[in-house]
Design an enzyme around this catalytic site. Structure first.
Site, PDB file in Angstrom:
ATOM      1  CB  THR A 194      -0.896   0.045   1.251  1.00 56.24           C
ATOM      2  OG1 THR A 194      -0.038   0.015   2.388  1.00 56.24           O
ATOM      3  CG2 THR A 194      -1.845  -1.118   1.306  1.00 56.24           C
ATOM      4  CD  GLU A 339      -5.245  -2.224   2.337  1.00 59.65           C
ATOM      5  OE1 GLU A 339      -5.563  -1.619   1.286  1.00 59.65           O
ATOM      6  OE2 GLU A 339      -4.593  -1.683   3.251  1.00 59.65           O
ATOM      7  CE  LYS A 448     -13.315  11.100  14.878  1.00 57.87           C
ATOM      8  NZ  LYS A 448     -12.031  10.576  14.481  1.00 57.87           N
ATOM      9  CD1 TRP A 453     -17.380  12.387  14.265  1.00 57.42           C
ATOM     10  CD2 TRP A 453     -17.473  10.798  12.703  1.00 57.42           C
ATOM     11  NE1 TRP A 453     -16.872  11.234  14.808  1.00 57.42           N
ATOM     12  CE2 TRP A 453     -16.913  10.243  13.880  1.00 57.42           C
ATOM     13  CE3 TRP A 453     -17.628   9.969  11.588  1.00 57.42           C
ATOM     14  CZ2 TRP A 453     -16.520   8.909  13.961  1.00 57.42           C
ATOM     15  CZ3 TRP A 453     -17.235   8.656  11.664  1.00 57.42           C
ATOM     16  CH2 TRP A 453     -16.666   8.132  12.846  1.00 57.42           C
TER      17      TRP A 453
HETATM   18  P1  AMP Z   1      -4.908   2.538  -2.374  1.00 61.06           P
HETATM   19  O1  AMP Z   1      -4.853   1.282  -1.588  1.00 61.06           O
HETATM   20  O2  AMP Z   1      -3.606   3.251  -2.453  1.00 61.06           O
HETATM   21  O3  AMP Z   1      -5.536   2.291  -3.713  1.00 61.06           O
HETATM   22  O4  AMP Z   1      -5.852   3.564  -1.617  1.00 61.06           O
HETATM   23  C1  AMP Z   1      -7.160   3.188  -1.272  1.00 61.06           C
HETATM   24  C2  AMP Z   1      -7.903   4.392  -0.769  1.00 61.06           C
HETATM   25  O5  AMP Z   1      -8.073   5.352  -1.805  1.00 61.06           O
HETATM   26  C3  AMP Z   1      -9.307   4.068  -0.312  1.00 61.06           C
HETATM   27  O6  AMP Z   1      -9.337   3.524   0.987  1.00 61.06           O
HETATM   28  C4  AMP Z   1      -9.964   5.448  -0.395  1.00 61.06           C
HETATM   29  O7  AMP Z   1      -9.645   6.250   0.720  1.00 61.06           O
HETATM   30  C5  AMP Z   1      -9.300   6.050  -1.616  1.00 61.06           C
HETATM   31  N1  AMP Z   1     -10.173   5.863  -2.780  1.00 61.06           N
HETATM   32  C6  AMP Z   1     -10.132   4.897  -3.712  1.00 61.06           C
HETATM   33  N2  AMP Z   1     -11.078   5.085  -4.640  1.00 61.06           N
HETATM   34  C7  AMP Z   1     -11.765   6.199  -4.292  1.00 61.06           C
HETATM   35  C8  AMP Z   1     -12.878   6.922  -4.845  1.00 61.06           C
HETATM   36  N3  AMP Z   1     -13.461   6.542  -5.960  1.00 61.06           N
HETATM   37  N4  AMP Z   1     -13.292   8.020  -4.175  1.00 61.06           N
HETATM   38  C9  AMP Z   1     -12.696   8.438  -3.040  1.00 61.06           C
HETATM   39  N5  AMP Z   1     -11.648   7.807  -2.480  1.00 61.06           N
HETATM   40  C10 AMP Z   1     -11.185   6.703  -3.096  1.00 61.06           C
END
Ligand code: AMP
Length: 553
Positions: A194, A339, A448, A453
């Site tokens: 990640t 994940e 918060k 929220w």
């Molecule tokens: P990654 O594992 O680097 O792909 O990051 C995943 C995170 O990206 C998710 O938990 C979200 O916070 C954000 N994310 C992915 N897709 C979207 C989306 N369409 N809109 C808003 N946030 C997103």
């Protein structure tokens, strides 16, 4: 009672076998590092993947060994995507945009025996070589003998040329001899860390089973639904969650794959899309905003693109509106994370959405979408109690399913799950009565204020609708009375100046009074992570005391 169905394991090699047999001529088009176009097809890719499996075996790679890649989207990378898992080894894609220290950490943590590297990252390899020697035995440059970069590697780390290794491994009949081994579908196939906005990156170890099921899932008609007649352009890099699964899903459908290499600017993408008659493209909003600016500035049209899929961060309204109205292209929104392999939700309409007017359709399109069949999701409050699907209540989003991780690489099985087997995404969301999920925040970014929220994303979306604002981030600043209050950080559009009062005025009829940010900070640019997400941690460190005069240094 046991069923009597055939017990074929779900293996990645069978996807390539299918593409080669039924879509032999399906094209794989790559823009190389130098900018030239390279053409091959699924049949040739299958042949070369078999040859590569023998090459990797010759380098001492066996079942369970990790083959690291530092590479853009291209045909050689695709061959590794199939050869390493196909032979029972693990394809470990590494994000070259990370800090070199993080890359060295990831290589060591994964224990990559061989690294396959685009020549453009030779300098990076030289930088991290002292930190990975002893783990990495060989660096294979993804190029031909003529373009091998001069590189001094420490003793014990061989420098090899991909094309030379492949040429030496023989051609023709020798390629046909290799038969992909058959093994348990739960065997690990690929590894991806990640991006890690905080702390060290963590590895997600996919299986053949999870990868194949995810491929079927994204090929459903209400998700990407790739077809044999599609020509799909994954702009999302192959080092980011298996390019959202597209290299595998395209083989299942027999679709043509157009791989853009490192050329991701608007002009390069527009040319590639038109020359290669791309029908569908996938990537993050930043890339699509770049493409939009280019099209608007030049008047160029996209002749064949019907669908642009966006994900990875929130979709700005402008993307849906401008591509739809000005270019007749449908922008579809999906959500996922490393994940989740990564796709969890996708936004396509239900019968109940049929009567929506234009504003309603836009509002719907900005949501992250419905759970893809296979993914179960729920939202819970701070005590773990499930919240209603009313589109208003927002809480922590939890998921489970066959392509969701149970633990991070190196950790005990199921250690990333709660006692009921759910994975906490770290996202905060609403789910409406039709089951359409909308991210309202990351749980660590939510503000918060006085026990209530406030969604930072909702406030950011409003800020960027102001004509002077190019980019916006809302962070929690410490407040003596309310604990936290929203602080708006903005970057002006080129040639514009920002009047804080005017920007704040646009919140008046859009949110409750107590949601309006307390102050505005104007910066020339915002800090971004290696995957293009705004680094709110950096902003929080810098501005957390902005509203509390007593604590300002
Ligand atoms: P990654 O594992 O680097 O792909 O990051 C995943 C995170 O990206 C998710 O938990 C979200 O916070 C954000 N994310 C992915 N897709 C979207 C989306 N369409 N809109 C808003 N946030 C997103």
């Amino acid at each position: 009672m046991q069923s009597l169905m055939q017990p074929h394991p779900l293996l990645i090699s069978s996807l390539l076998g299918h593409a080669a047999r039924h879509h032999a001529e399906g094209e794989i088009v790559s823009r190389t590092e130098e900018g030239a176009i390279h053409r091959t097809n699924w049949a040739e890719t299958a042949r070369r993947a078999r040859r590569l499996a023998r090459v990797l075996g010759g380098l001492g790679i066996g079942p369970g060994d990790r083959v690291g890649t530092l590479a853009w989207n291209g045909f050689r990378h695709l061959e590794i995507y199939y050869a390493a898992p196909g032979m029972g080894a693990i394809c470990h894609t590494i994000n070259p945009r990370l800090h070199p220290d993080d890359i060295a950490y990831i290589v060591n943590h994964a224990g990559d025996a061989v690294l396959c590297v685009d020549p453009g990252f030779a300098g990076l390899i030289e930088t991290i070589a002292p930190a990975i020697v002893g783990v990495v035995r060989a660096v294979v440059m993804l190029t031909d003998a003529a373009r091998m970069p001069p590189l001094a590697l420490p003793a014990g780390m061989a420098l090899l040329c991909y094309d030379s290794l492949m040429d030496a491994a023989g051609t023709g009949a020798a390629d046909e001899d290799f038969v992909w081994p058959v093994f348990d579908e739960n065997t690990a196939s690929s590894l991806c860390y990640t991006s890690g906005t905080t702390g060290r990156p963590k590895g997600v170890l996919y299986s053949h089973r999870s990868t194949v099921l995810h491929g079927y899932a994204i090929n459903m008609a209400d998700v990407l639904g790739l077809r044999a007649i599609d020509r799909v352009l994954p702009v999302v890099p192959m080092f980011h969650v298996n390019a959202w699964g597209i290299p595998y899903a395209a083989a299942m459908a027999g679709a043509a794959l157009i791989l853009p290499g490192r050329h991701l600017d608007g002009a390069s993408l527009a040319t590639l899309m038109n020359q290669e008659r791309v029908s569908i493209a996938t990537g993050v909003p930043t890339v699509w905003m770049g493409l939009l600016s280019h099209l608007r500035a030049t008047g160029e049209r996209l002749e064949t693109v019907k669908t642009i899929m966006t994900g990875g961060s929130a979709c700005p309204p402008l993307l849906i509106e401008a591509f739809g109205k000005e270019f007749g292209i449908q922008v579809e929104h999906g959500w996922g994370m490393t994940e989740l392999s990564p796709v969890g939700t996708y936004n396509k309409p239900k019968p109940a959405h049929a009567g929506l007017d234009e504003a309603g359709r836009l509002r719907l399109g900005l949501k992250q979408g419905r759970a893809v069949c296979g993914i179960d999701m729920k939202i819970v409050d701070g005590t773990g109690k499930e919240l209603p699907w009313d589109g208003v209540a927002f809480g922590d989003l939890k998921v489970r399913g066959p392509w969701v991780t149970g633990a991070y690489h190196g950790d005990a099985a199921a250690s990333a799950l709660d006692e009921d087997g759910w994975f906490a995404t770290g996202d905060v969301a609403t789910i409406d009565a039709e089951g359409v999920m909308e991210i309202t925040d990351r749980s660590k970014d939510v503000i918060k204020s006085g026990g209530e929220w406030i969604s930072s994303i909702a406030l950011e979306n409003i800020a960027v609708s102001h004509p002077d604002v190019a980019e916006a981030a809302v962070i929690a600043a410490v407040h003596p009375k309310w604990d936290e209050r929203p602080l708006l950080v903005v970057v002006p559009r080129a040639g514009r100046t920002i009047d804080p009062a005017a920007v704040l005025a646009i919140y008046a009829d859009k949110v409750a009074r107590w949601w309006v940010p307390d102050a505005v900070v104007v910066l020339d640019e915002l800090p971004h992570t290696a995957t293009g997400k705004i680094q709110k941690t950096v902003l929080r460190t810098r501005f957390r005391d902005h509203l509390d005069p007593d604590r300002q240094g």
